[in-house]
Scaffold this active site. Structure first.
Site, short mmCIF file in Angstrom:
data_model
loop_
_atom_site.label_atom_id
_atom_site.label_comp_id
_atom_site.label_asym_id
_atom_site.label_seq_id
_atom_site.Cartn_x
_atom_site.Cartn_y
_atom_site.Cartn_z
CG ASN A 1 -0.41 1.97 -7.38
OD1 ASN A 1 0.44 1.39 -6.70
ND2 ASN A 1 -1.66 1.51 -7.45
CG ASP B 1 -4.15 -3.65 -1.31
OD1 ASP B 1 -4.21 -2.41 -1.50
OD2 ASP B 1 -4.94 -4.45 -1.85
C1 IPE Z 1 -0.98 -3.22 -5.38
O1 IPE Z 1 -2.10 -2.68 -4.78
C2 IPE Z 1 0.10 -2.21 -5.44
C3 IPE Z 1 0.73 -1.86 -4.16
C4 IPE Z 1 0.45 -2.39 -3.01
C5 IPE Z 1 1.73 -0.84 -4.25
P1 IPE Z 1 -3.29 -2.03 -5.59
O2 IPE Z 1 -4.27 -1.57 -4.59
O3 IPE Z 1 -2.76 -1.04 -6.55
O4 IPE Z 1 -3.83 -3.30 -6.42
P2 IPE Z 1 -5.25 -3.58 -7.06
O5 IPE Z 1 -5.63 -2.37 -7.86
O6 IPE Z 1 -6.20 -3.84 -5.94
O7 IPE Z 1 -5.04 -4.82 -7.89
C1 IPE Z 2 -1.86 0.26 -0.76
O1 IPE Z 2 -3.07 0.69 -0.25
C2 IPE Z 2 -0.90 1.37 -1.10
C3 IPE Z 2 -0.72 1.59 -2.53
C4 IPE Z 2 -1.22 0.88 -3.50
C5 IPE Z 2 0.09 2.72 -2.92
P1 IPE Z 2 -4.23 1.17 -1.23
O2 IPE Z 2 -4.05 2.64 -1.47
O3 IPE Z 2 -4.30 0.35 -2.45
O4 IPE Z 2 -5.49 0.93 -0.31
P2 IPE Z 2 -6.89 0.34 -0.73
O5 IPE Z 2 -6.61 -0.97 -1.43
O6 IPE Z 2 -7.51 1.34 -1.67
O7 IPE Z 2 -7.64 0.16 0.54
MG MG Z 3 -5.28 -1.36 -2.91
#
Ligand code: IPE
Ligand code: IPE
Ligand code: MG
Length: 241
Positions: A76, A28
């Site tokens: 997502n 993340d």
């Molecule tokens: C969790 O991260 C999913 C992945 C790392 C693929 P998100 O960024 O989607 O999670 P939330 O929305 O902060 O819970």
């Molecule tokens: C994790 O990084 C990757 C996926 C969830 C696909 P994020 O895209 O959630 O990055 P932040 O949390 O918005 O910084």
């Molecule tokens: Mg995220």
């Protein structure tokens, strides 16, 4: 006492034993990493893909048998289409690379999650990678369109199709996407959030958790060393004494 460190080429090298076989990463913080640099979120994902290779290779070097990474959740899809498409393109790039390089690394690759909505081309390449790497001894599970709730519902439905009329925990476990590997010993989340976000809900029953504020694209092998040392300082009781 298990020896965690051994001398190799005059540098201390971390070697994990059977207590830490499986690490699962919630990768993340890609978006925030890009935002900090005034760049589009997609740039963060490109950098995150590089970190994924660095970290999974490093886990192999320190003796971790199984790595599971959360790459795309069932939730997502709510993101803007441009970001979803950029992520799918990155997955495709990786799968091509897996066909050429990864399978030769003694890693059995599985894509876990519901593949139904993925493109036919992606599904075909995923199947080729899974088939071609299936006899390798280490494991890399890549969670794409993965949700823990979806996985449990799917497992129950599979058990029903197998003729079960009453579902046991064993029926669920044997039908999980991860039925070929041990449960995760350590679940590691970057970027400060302290939640599972629908990752490995069943499998995490007795996992240890490790959270760091480091954003995924900034993650370094030293951060893994810290988490591993922290893991080994804990006592797992599984409800016993
Ligand atoms: C969790 O991260 C999913 C992945 C790392 C693929 P998100 O960024 O989607 O999670 P939330 O929305 O902060 O819970
Ligand atoms: C994790 O990084 C990757 C996926 C969830 C696909 P994020 O895209 O959630 O990055 P932040 O949390 O918005 O910084
Ligand atoms: Mg995220």
């Amino acid at each position: 006492m298990i020896k965690l460190f051994k001398k190799k080429n005059q540098t201390e090298k971390l070697i994990c034993d059977q207590r830490l076989q499986h690490i699962a990463f919630i990768m993340d913080g890609n978006g925030r990493w890009a935002k900090k640099r005034g760049m589009p979120r997609e740039y963060g994902h490109t950098q995150g893909a590089k970190t994924f290779k660095l970290i999974t290779d490093y886990c192999g070097e320190i003796g971790i048998n199984t790595v599971t990474v959360y790459a795309f959740s069932t939730e997502n899809w709510k993101r803007p289409a441009a970001e979803v498409n950029a992520l799918m393109d990155l997955f495709m790039d990786y799968i091509y690379e897996a066909l050429e390089v990864m399978m030769k690394k003694d890693v059995c690759i599985r894509f876990i999650g519901d593949k139904t909505p993925l493109s036919d081309n992606m599904k075909k390449l995923m199947a080729d990678v899974e088939e071609g790497s299936k006899n390798n001894t280490r494991h890399l599970n890549i969670a794409i369109n993965y949700g823990g709730q979806d996985e449990i519902v799917n497992a129950v439905n599979l058990a029903l199709k197998q003729g079960k009329t009453e579902i046991s925990a064993q029926d669920i476990e044997s039908n999980l996407y991860t039925n070929h590997v041990a449960m995760p010993d350590l679940i590691f989340r970057t970027a400060g959030e302290q939640r599972l976000s629908n990752f490995l809900l069943w499998q995490s029953a007795y996992s240890e958790f490790y959270f760091t504020d480091v954003l995924w694209p900034d993650l370094k092998p030293e951060d893994i060393d810290k988490a591993v040392a922290d893991f080994y300082s804990r006592q797992r009781r599984y409800g016993g004494l």
